[in-house]
Design a protein around this motif. Sequence first.
Motif, PDB file in Angstrom:
ATOM      1  N   UNK A 103       5.356   5.029   0.515  1.00 35.82           N
ATOM      2  CA  UNK A 103       4.499   4.520   1.577  1.00 35.82           C
ATOM      3  C   UNK A 103       3.964   3.144   1.274  1.00 35.82           C
ATOM      4  N   UNK A 104       3.540   2.946   0.010  1.00 35.75           N
ATOM      5  CA  UNK A 104       3.020   1.633  -0.380  1.00 35.75           C
ATOM      6  C   UNK A 104       4.099   0.556  -0.328  1.00 35.75           C
ATOM      7  N   UNK A 144      -1.948  -8.420   8.960  1.00 35.27           N
ATOM      8  CA  UNK A 144      -3.282  -8.378   8.346  1.00 35.27           C
ATOM      9  C   UNK A 144      -3.770  -6.954   8.080  1.00 35.27           C
ATOM     10  N   UNK A 145      -3.201  -5.959   8.758  1.00 33.27           N
ATOM     11  CA  UNK A 145      -3.634  -4.574   8.563  1.00 33.27           C
ATOM     12  C   UNK A 145      -3.159  -4.012   7.226  1.00 33.27           C
ATOM     13  N   UNK A 146      -2.092  -4.576   6.699  1.00 28.59           N
ATOM     14  CA  UNK A 146      -1.438  -4.008   5.524  1.00 28.59           C
ATOM     15  C   UNK A 146      -2.357  -3.987   4.299  1.00 28.59           C
ATOM     16  N   UNK A 149      -5.102  -0.813   0.088  1.00 26.87           N
ATOM     17  CA  UNK A 149      -6.299  -0.457  -0.690  1.00 26.87           C
ATOM     18  C   UNK A 149      -6.667   1.010  -0.486  1.00 26.87           C
ATOM     19  N   UNK A 150      -6.571   1.457   0.774  1.00 27.54           N
ATOM     20  CA  UNK A 150      -6.958   2.838   1.101  1.00 27.54           C
ATOM     21  C   UNK A 150      -6.075   3.847   0.396  1.00 27.54           C
ATOM     22  N   UNK A 151      -4.745   3.645   0.478  1.00 28.50           N
ATOM     23  CA  UNK A 151      -3.835   4.660  -0.064  1.00 28.50           C
ATOM     24  C   UNK A 151      -3.466   4.409  -1.531  1.00 28.50           C
ATOM     25  N   UNK A 152      -3.823   3.226  -2.037  1.00 26.79           N
ATOM     26  CA  UNK A 152      -3.465   2.899  -3.422  1.00 26.79           C
ATOM     27  C   UNK A 152      -4.509   3.311  -4.442  1.00 26.79           C
ATOM     28  N   UNK A 153      -5.607   3.935  -4.022  1.00 23.07           N
ATOM     29  CA  UNK A 153      -6.661   4.373  -4.954  1.00 23.07           C
ATOM     30  C   UNK A 153      -6.173   5.481  -5.879  1.00 23.07           C
TER      31      UNK A 153
END
Length: 558
Positions: A534-535, A547-549, A554-558
């Motif tokens: 996904x990342x 710009x949304x990426x 950040x949200x899913x990479x934690x």
Amino acid sequence: MKKIFKIVFALLFLPLIAQAQPGPVKKAAQSVFTLTTYNADGTIHYTSHGVFTGNGGEAIAMWHPFQGATKAVIIDAKGKQYDVDAMLGVSENYDVCRFRIKGYNNAATALPLTSDNTAASTVYLVGYDLKKPEIKSVAPLRTEKFMTNYNYYVFKDVDVSGSMLGCPVVNAAGQLLGIVQRPDNGGEAFSADARLTTTFKLYGLSINDQTMRATGIRTALPSDEKEASLMLVLAASMTDSLRYNEYIDDYIKYFPTATDGYNARATQMVNNRKLADADEMLQTEVKRAAKKDVAYSNYAALVYNACILRVDTTFTKWNLDKAYDLAGEAYKLNAQPAYQHQQAQVLYAQKKYKEAADLLTALQKTDLGKTGEIYYETAQCKAQLKAPKTEIMALLDSAVNAQKGAASAPYVLARGTQYDADGQYRKAFLDYLTYDSLMNYNASADFYYTKYKCEMKIRQYQPALNDIAHAIVLTRTEPVYYAEMASLQLRVNKLDDAVKTCDLALTIKGADQISDLFIIKGIALCEQKKTAEGLDALKKAQELGDSRAEELIKKYGK
């Protein structure tokens, strides 16, 4: 001794007796020609013979030499070559056809057909030769009847050589009985009654007849004007430009006071941006046409269309004022509402919306008011005049209700589109459903995309999925449709489907530049706990400048 002398005398004079043929039979040799058909690559397809039967170069021959051929030529009894122009009719069962020779007008060579139903006991086979054609008297092996009165002659094989195929079979009066025939794959030589070819009749739809289309030589224009007009219309889309030109030429030649031929030629000229030539042709149409009001109307229509489409703005002789005046001339000659309708359309194009609306309102009281078009166009005028929405919608209602069934479909769609634009999405949705039904669920991809967007606004997600899928089926190379479908699949938590849709879209050329596909795919994969994949997708979106990426990474990479 006397007996021997008589035998010798008889033998000496036998050839002279055999060659003593009736004058009309000898004259028939002038009507015979050689026939050569050709393949598309220019090689010879078949060689045979034929015979002239009409004053305008009409002739008959066996049919099978034409099957699969793209061109045919003949050489007449004087050694002159001519092209075969068009097919006039075919009998596949009796292997005989009738056709017309281009540029041939020697009526003297037309061989008259017999009018006698009685079968001849002795016939003459007339061959082809520039100097001394063979003429042979034979007795048919047997004679049969077909189609009640027609004669079918069968010959002994020994009496018929291959060089005689296609040549005429005549009686002692030199009248045509038929032509020498033999099946292409061998068998008994025969001759089907030539009078059969007089029953051939062409219709407008003959241009699409499967038997006639077995040859590359064009089907001739019918002799009936209405049928010829139909064929002319079909020829525009079914033939190449050169062949279509031949149909137009024929139409003008055979129907010089009709409008269709001139209008077709003028339309061609407009399409080729030759407006001066088109103007001259339309003036000729007006001059020669029996129905001058139709000619003026045609003139007006072409001028109007050329102005709307801005075909050639340098040709200032054509303008909207001229189109209006020409339609007016048509109306003066024949006060038909259709001609005033043309004027109303010109007024709308000139942005004279009040005058156009007044004229269209008056036309609602004529027979044109039985169709939805007049009400729809009035509604367009009212919209330009900023009339109240209720007035516009009332006109669209009238357009829908003016006729039933499929004829109302465009006006149902127009009303639905207006409801959609006004924010009345549920009313729009109902009209879209009705339109789809009227179109037998076979509308355009654009329509299903429009319906999908309306359904999204009223949260009709399952119908929306069906419709965006329908749009994709109709236009498989539009990545925007895939992105919309994947977005909806993501919304309703069909995560695996969303990924598959994105992957399918990314096989389309240029789709890898659409960041939406990578955003949707990335979110769907991350929600499936396939974070690494996904990342990767989200990073591709980031590379494309979305710009949304960054926030999603950040949200899913934690």
